[in-house]
Structure formats: C-alpha cells, structure tokens
Design a protein around this motif. Structure first.
Motif, PDB file in Angstrom:
ATOM      1  N   MET A 194       0.814  -1.217   0.000  1.00  0.00           N
ATOM      2  CA  MET A 194       0.000   0.000   0.000  1.00  0.00           C
ATOM      3  C   MET A 194       0.848   1.268   0.000  1.00  0.00           C
ATOM      4  O   MET A 194       0.372   2.325   0.341  1.00  0.00           O
ATOM      5  CB  MET A 194      -0.918   0.018   1.229  1.00  0.00           C
ATOM      6  N   GLY A 195       2.126   1.140  -0.319  1.00  0.00           N
ATOM      7  CA  GLY A 195       2.957   2.340  -0.324  1.00  0.00           C
ATOM      8  C   GLY A 195       3.026   2.957   1.050  1.00  0.00           C
ATOM      9  O   GLY A 195       3.219   2.277   2.039  1.00  0.00           O
ATOM     10  N   ASP A 196       2.857   4.277   1.156  1.00  0.00           N
ATOM     11  CA  ASP A 196       3.016   4.940   2.437  1.00  0.00           C
ATOM     12  C   ASP A 196       1.707   5.048   3.195  1.00  0.00           C
ATOM     13  O   ASP A 196       1.605   5.791   4.153  1.00  0.00           O
ATOM     14  CB  ASP A 196       3.615   6.335   2.249  1.00  0.00           C
ATOM     15  N   THR A 197       0.682   4.292   2.811  1.00  0.00           N
ATOM     16  CA  THR A 197      -0.585   4.404   3.512  1.00  0.00           C
ATOM     17  C   THR A 197      -1.048   3.097   4.119  1.00  0.00           C
ATOM     18  O   THR A 197      -2.136   3.018   4.639  1.00  0.00           O
ATOM     19  CB  THR A 197      -1.684   4.915   2.558  1.00  0.00           C
ATOM     20  N   GLY A 198      -0.231   2.072   4.077  1.00  0.00           N
ATOM     21  CA  GLY A 198      -0.669   0.789   4.603  1.00  0.00           C
ATOM     22  C   GLY A 198      -0.060   0.471   5.942  1.00  0.00           C
ATOM     23  O   GLY A 198       0.738   1.221   6.503  1.00  0.00           O
ATOM     24  N   THR A 199      -0.440  -0.689   6.513  1.00  0.00           N
ATOM     25  CA  THR A 199       0.147  -1.120   7.770  1.00  0.00           C
ATOM     26  C   THR A 199       1.624  -1.375   7.604  1.00  0.00           C
ATOM     27  O   THR A 199       2.425  -1.151   8.493  1.00  0.00           O
ATOM     28  CB  THR A 199      -0.546  -2.398   8.264  1.00  0.00           C
ATOM     29  N   SER A 200       1.998  -1.896   6.470  1.00  0.00           N
ATOM     30  CA  SER A 200       3.402  -2.069   6.114  1.00  0.00           C
ATOM     31  C   SER A 200       3.500  -1.955   4.606  1.00  0.00           C
ATOM     32  O   SER A 200       2.519  -2.143   3.904  1.00  0.00           O
ATOM     33  CB  SER A 200       3.922  -3.426   6.577  1.00  0.00           C
ATOM     34  N   THR A 201       4.659  -1.625   4.131  1.00  0.00           N
ATOM     35  CA  THR A 201       4.800  -1.393   2.707  1.00  0.00           C
ATOM     36  C   THR A 201       4.658  -2.706   1.945  1.00  0.00           C
ATOM     37  O   THR A 201       5.321  -3.687   2.241  1.00  0.00           O
ATOM     38  CB  THR A 201       6.155  -0.749   2.408  1.00  0.00           C
ATOM     39  N   THR A 202       3.780  -2.722   0.953  1.00  0.00           N
ATOM     40  CA  THR A 202       3.606  -3.886   0.095  1.00  0.00           C
ATOM     41  C   THR A 202       4.366  -3.637  -1.190  1.00  0.00           C
ATOM     42  O   THR A 202       4.026  -2.738  -1.948  1.00  0.00           O
ATOM     43  CB  THR A 202       2.119  -4.122  -0.202  1.00  0.00           C
ATOM     44  N   TYR A 203       5.382  -4.424  -1.433  1.00  0.00           N
ATOM     45  CA  TYR A 203       6.214  -4.202  -2.601  1.00  0.00           C
ATOM     46  C   TYR A 203       5.682  -4.978  -3.790  1.00  0.00           C
ATOM     47  O   TYR A 203       4.998  -5.988  -3.664  1.00  0.00           O
ATOM     48  CB  TYR A 203       7.666  -4.585  -2.286  1.00  0.00           C
ATOM     49  N   THR A 204       6.022  -4.521  -4.958  1.00  0.00           N
ATOM     50  CA  THR A 204       5.542  -5.108  -6.193  1.00  0.00           C
ATOM     51  C   THR A 204       6.249  -6.434  -6.472  1.00  0.00           C
ATOM     52  O   THR A 204       7.448  -6.571  -6.245  1.00  0.00           O
ATOM     53  CB  THR A 204       5.823  -4.133  -7.349  1.00  0.00           C
ATOM     54  N   ALA A 205       5.492  -7.397  -6.966  1.00  0.00           N
ATOM     55  CA  ALA A 205       6.099  -8.665  -7.349  1.00  0.00           C
ATOM     56  C   ALA A 205       7.127  -8.429  -8.440  1.00  0.00           C
ATOM     57  O   ALA A 205       6.956  -7.569  -9.309  1.00  0.00           O
ATOM     58  CB  ALA A 205       5.018  -9.626  -7.823  1.00  0.00           C
ATOM     59  N   LYS A 206       8.208  -9.204  -8.393  1.00  0.00           N
ATOM     60  CA  LYS A 206       9.278  -9.037  -9.368  1.00  0.00           C
ATOM     61  C   LYS A 206       8.734  -9.169 -10.784  1.00  0.00           C
ATOM     62  O   LYS A 206       7.991 -10.092 -11.101  1.00  0.00           O
ATOM     63  CB  LYS A 206      10.376 -10.078  -9.127  1.00  0.00           C
ATOM     64  N   GLY A 207       9.093  -8.200 -11.615  1.00  0.00           N
ATOM     65  CA  GLY A 207       8.666  -8.216 -13.003  1.00  0.00           C
ATOM     66  C   GLY A 207       7.358  -7.516 -13.258  1.00  0.00           C
ATOM     67  O   GLY A 207       6.959  -7.359 -14.411  1.00  0.00           O
TER      68      GLY A 207
ATOM     69  N   ASP B 157       4.350   0.633  12.705  1.00  0.00           N
ATOM     70  CA  ASP B 157       4.806  -0.730  12.916  1.00  0.00           C
ATOM     71  C   ASP B 157       3.992  -1.688  12.047  1.00  0.00           C
ATOM     72  O   ASP B 157       3.238  -1.258  11.167  1.00  0.00           O
ATOM     73  CB  ASP B 157       4.753  -1.104  14.400  1.00  0.00           C
ATOM     74  N   GLN B 158       4.101  -2.974  12.288  1.00  0.00           N
ATOM     75  CA  GLN B 158       3.410  -3.947  11.462  1.00  0.00           C
ATOM     76  C   GLN B 158       1.898  -3.889  11.633  1.00  0.00           C
ATOM     77  O   GLN B 158       1.157  -4.350  10.772  1.00  0.00           O
ATOM     78  CB  GLN B 158       3.915  -5.358  11.785  1.00  0.00           C
ATOM     79  N   ARG B 159       1.434  -3.310  12.740  1.00  0.00           N
ATOM     80  CA  ARG B 159      -0.009  -3.225  12.958  1.00  0.00           C
ATOM     81  C   ARG B 159      -0.625  -2.056  12.194  1.00  0.00           C
ATOM     82  O   ARG B 159      -1.605  -2.219  11.490  1.00  0.00           O
ATOM     83  CB  ARG B 159      -0.320  -3.091  14.458  1.00  0.00           C
ATOM     84  N   SER B 160      -0.041  -0.873  12.379  1.00  0.00           N
ATOM     85  CA  SER B 160      -0.638   0.302  11.748  1.00  0.00           C
ATOM     86  C   SER B 160       0.141   1.557  12.102  1.00  0.00           C
ATOM     87  O   SER B 160       1.136   1.520  12.821  1.00  0.00           O
ATOM     88  CB  SER B 160      -2.099   0.470  12.201  1.00  0.00           C
ATOM     89  N   TRP B 161      -0.380   2.679  11.599  1.00  0.00           N
ATOM     90  CA  TRP B 161       0.107   3.987  12.029  1.00  0.00           C
ATOM     91  C   TRP B 161      -0.078   4.094  13.545  1.00  0.00           C
ATOM     92  O   TRP B 161      -1.054   3.608  14.106  1.00  0.00           O
ATOM     93  CB  TRP B 161      -0.677   5.099  11.348  1.00  0.00           C
ATOM     94  N   THR B 162       0.885   4.755  14.192  1.00  0.00           N
ATOM     95  CA  THR B 162       0.855   4.892  15.648  1.00  0.00           C
ATOM     96  C   THR B 162       0.853   6.365  16.039  1.00  0.00           C
ATOM     97  O   THR B 162       1.337   7.221  15.298  1.00  0.00           O
ATOM     98  CB  THR B 162       2.072   4.200  16.282  1.00  0.00           C
TER      99      THR B 162
ATOM    100  N   MET C 105      -6.320   5.846  21.840  1.00  0.00           N
ATOM    101  CA  MET C 105      -5.780   4.617  21.263  1.00  0.00           C
ATOM    102  C   MET C 105      -4.344   4.858  20.828  1.00  0.00           C
ATOM    103  O   MET C 105      -3.952   5.990  20.519  1.00  0.00           O
ATOM    104  CB  MET C 105      -6.635   4.123  20.099  1.00  0.00           C
ATOM    105  N   THR C 106      -3.558   3.792  20.811  1.00  0.00           N
ATOM    106  CA  THR C 106      -2.157   3.904  20.404  1.00  0.00           C
ATOM    107  C   THR C 106      -1.965   3.621  18.930  1.00  0.00           C
ATOM    108  O   THR C 106      -1.013   4.101  18.329  1.00  0.00           O
ATOM    109  CB  THR C 106      -1.281   2.921  21.206  1.00  0.00           C
ATOM    110  N   HIS C 107      -2.862   2.799  18.342  1.00  0.00           N
ATOM    111  CA  HIS C 107      -2.760   2.389  16.946  1.00  0.00           C
ATOM    112  C   HIS C 107      -4.060   2.728  16.214  1.00  0.00           C
ATOM    113  O   HIS C 107      -5.154   2.439  16.714  1.00  0.00           O
ATOM    114  CB  HIS C 107      -2.517   0.881  16.829  1.00  0.00           C
ATOM    115  N   LEU C 108      -3.936   3.285  15.024  1.00  0.00           N
ATOM    116  CA  LEU C 108      -5.118   3.567  14.218  1.00  0.00           C
ATOM    117  C   LEU C 108      -5.862   2.277  13.872  1.00  0.00           C
ATOM    118  O   LEU C 108      -7.077   2.297  13.645  1.00  0.00           O
ATOM    119  CB  LEU C 108      -4.716   4.319  12.944  1.00  0.00           C
ATOM    120  N   GLN C 109      -5.170   1.168  13.856  1.00  0.00           N
ATOM    121  CA  GLN C 109      -5.802  -0.116  13.572  1.00  0.00           C
ATOM    122  C   GLN C 109      -7.021  -0.357  14.459  1.00  0.00           C
ATOM    123  O   GLN C 109      -8.014  -0.959  14.034  1.00  0.00           O
ATOM    124  CB  GLN C 109      -4.799  -1.240  13.775  1.00  0.00           C
ATOM    125  N   GLU C 110      -6.974   0.109  15.693  1.00  0.00           N
ATOM    126  CA  GLU C 110      -8.091  -0.106  16.609  1.00  0.00           C
ATOM    127  C   GLU C 110      -9.379   0.514  16.075  1.00  0.00           C
ATOM    128  O   GLU C 110     -10.460  -0.073  16.193  1.00  0.00           O
ATOM    129  CB  GLU C 110      -7.755   0.470  17.992  1.00  0.00           C
TER     130      GLU C 110
END
Length: 324
Positions: free
Chosen positions: A1-14, A92-97, A111-116
């Motif tokens: 999700m780039g800079d808006t996800g819980t963690s960066t999801t990178y593109t599959a090779k190719g 962190d791996q959960r979400s924005w803090t 709350m500490t994490h937006l995930q909540e």
C-alpha cells in the motif's frame, strides 16, 4: 500500500506497481440524502450526518494523500469543526501509531494504533490501515478512508461551516476540465512516482519513468503562463499536485529514482510549488523531517540501511517565487 498501509507492500518481481483503491467508502453528507451504492469497500456504504465536533480526521503529515486532507481542512476553516489527530511518520506492522502524542495515545480517541479504529468498524479488517481516515469519536470507529472523496466532501458537504473567505476549490465553470486535469495528475504524477519507486522490473520502471516525465513536462508548460493549474485561483487540483511536488526533491528524486532533473530545476513548477508553500494553509502542513523519516525508514526494501538523508535545505522553499 505504499506509504498508507500497515506495512509497505512491494511489487512482485517483473510487475508494475498497482495501487489498491478499495476503501471504506461511507459518506458524510449534509441534509437528508443517501449515498450511491459502492462495491469498493468490505461493507455496505452508509451515510453519516454532517455534525461539528463529531469526527476526527486522522492524517499523518508524512503521507501525501493525508496531507491533502490537512490542507483542505485548513483552507476551508474547518479546524474547530473537525478535530485532527496526527500519527507519527513511521508505523509498525499493525498500523500507524500516535507516537507524537503523550504516552503514545491519541488524546481524543484514546488509542495507540489507528488499527483499533478500523477494527471497531470492521473486526479483523483485512486491508491496509490507511490515512487519511475520518473517525467517529463516540464509537471510535472509522467512517471512511476514501482519500479523494474525503477532500471532495469537505468542500461540498461542510459548506455551512466554511469560513466566509474560504476559497472555491471546485469552481462550477471549471469543474469538467479540472476533473480531467486531476485525473492526469493522479495517474501520471501522484501515483506515477510510486510506479517508479516500486517497479518490479527495469521494463516497468522505464515505462513509469517515461510517463512521469511526459506529465511533468506538460505541467511545466501549463504553469508557464498561468499562476495555478486552473487559472488565477487555487483549486482542489493544486492541493492534489502540491503534496507530490513538496516531496519531490527530498524523496522521489532519489529514493524513487525519479531523477531526470530536480523540481528546483524546472522554473515554472518550482516557482509554482514555492508559491503554494508560502500560501497560508499549505506550507505549515509540510514537515520535511517527518516526510524523510517515513519514506527512508519504512521502505526497507528500497532503503535497507534505513539511513535518512540530511538534505535538501528546506529554506529554499521560502525564497521569492515571482508568481504574484
């Protein structure tokens, strides 16, 4: 999700980078109205009422998509109508803090994490925990994270609460052309820099790079004989372009390999960007330290050392722009 996800999801090779545009698409609407059904979210679309003090905009300064909402809120004078919670630049791996707040807790949402807030709305929400997000304070649940719709609705649905001198960000006589301009800005520039940075192959990168610079040259030409994208007044189109330009030399030029030239080497675009930066509502939302912390620390596949560059000098944004 780039800079808006819980963690960066990178593109599959190719593969070329593709942004997931599937959001919680509820609407906050004025009056007795209903939203059109929308299949993009994992739940049925609901309509929420415009109600001052009810909602909190959670938007990190580091994120360009969230930065749009902060600017529009400022320009329309909605600071006392919709509160603002600011997560820190990394997550962190959960979400924005909320690590910028006392004890790492948002003082309004507690709350500490937006995930909540997402889980309060959709238990075990399966997608990226993104910003911007509008949260219902009473239920502590996300209403919507549909970033283009958020800024659209701040203008059209919250008009009763705009300050008297708020700019007309969606002028009726320019709206059709503006939609076309904004679509090109989004696909080729806002998202184009990400297609360069997260390309999964040389071929995908080369294509993304070429598309980006065709659009940048088009913008340079367009802004040579007009102050703003749509003419003599600031519109939503300028807000949407500005948040990418503000990050260009500090991040996208090197980190995302968008390095044909720097923004500062494109006279019209550079003057235009400084013009907006020096306009109340824009520059105060830009924190270059947070921006660099986010991209260079979170994107570990792109920058495995986690080293954050010191430059460029932010003071250049205050130099005269000559576009009065």
């Amino acid at each position: 999700m780039g800079d808006t996800g819980t963690s960066t999801t990178y593109t599959a090779k190719g593969k070329p980078f593709e942004r997931d545009m599937d959001y919680i698409s509820d609407r906050i609407l004025a009056g007795e109205r209903s939203a059109d059904p929308d299949d993009r979210g994992p739940q049925d679309v609901q309509v929420w009422p415009v109600e001052p003090g009810r909602y909190r905009l959670v938007a990190a300064k580091a994120c360009p998509w969230a930065n749009r909402a902060i600017i529009v809120r400022n320009l329309l004078g909605l600071e006392d109508v919709i509160s603002w919670g600011a997560p820190g630049p990394t997550h962190d791996q959960r979400s924005w803090t909320f690590d910028l707040d006392l004890d790492g807790r948002d003082p309004v949402l507690d709350m500490t994490h937006l995930q909540e807030a997402y889980f309060n709305r959709v238990p075990d929400y399966p997608k990226g925990i993104t910003v911007p997000a509008i949260v219902d304070v009473a239920s502590r649940a996300v209403v919507t994270n549909d970033f283009p719709q958020i800024t659209h609705d701040l203008f059209f649905e919250w008009r009763e609460h705009h300050r008297p001198d708020a700019p007309d960000l969606w002028p009726a006589d320019l709206r059709e052309e503006m939609e076309t301009v904004m679509k090109r800005v989004f696909t080729e520039v806002n998202n184009g820099v990400y297609r360069c940075g997260f390309a999964g192959s040389q071929e995908a990168y080369d294509d993304a790079y070429d598309r980006l610079w065709v659009a940048m040259d088009w913008l340079e030409e367009r802004l040579t004989d007009r102050r703003y994208l749509m003419g003599d007044a600031i519109t939503e189109a300028d807000v949407r372009l500005f948040t990418t330009l503000a990050r260009f030399d500090a991040v996208y030029h090197g980190h995302f390999k968008c390095n044909r030239v720097k923004l500062a080497e494109m006279p019209a675009l550079w003057g235009y960007a400084r013009d907006l930066f020096q306009t109340p509502g824009f520059g105060e939302t830009i924190d270059f330290d947070q921006i660099k912390q986010h991209y260079y620390v979170v994107h570990t596949d792109v920058n495995p050392t986690g080293i954050v560059p010191q430059g460029p000098d932010p003071d250049v944004w205050l130099e005269p722009h000559g576009r009065g």
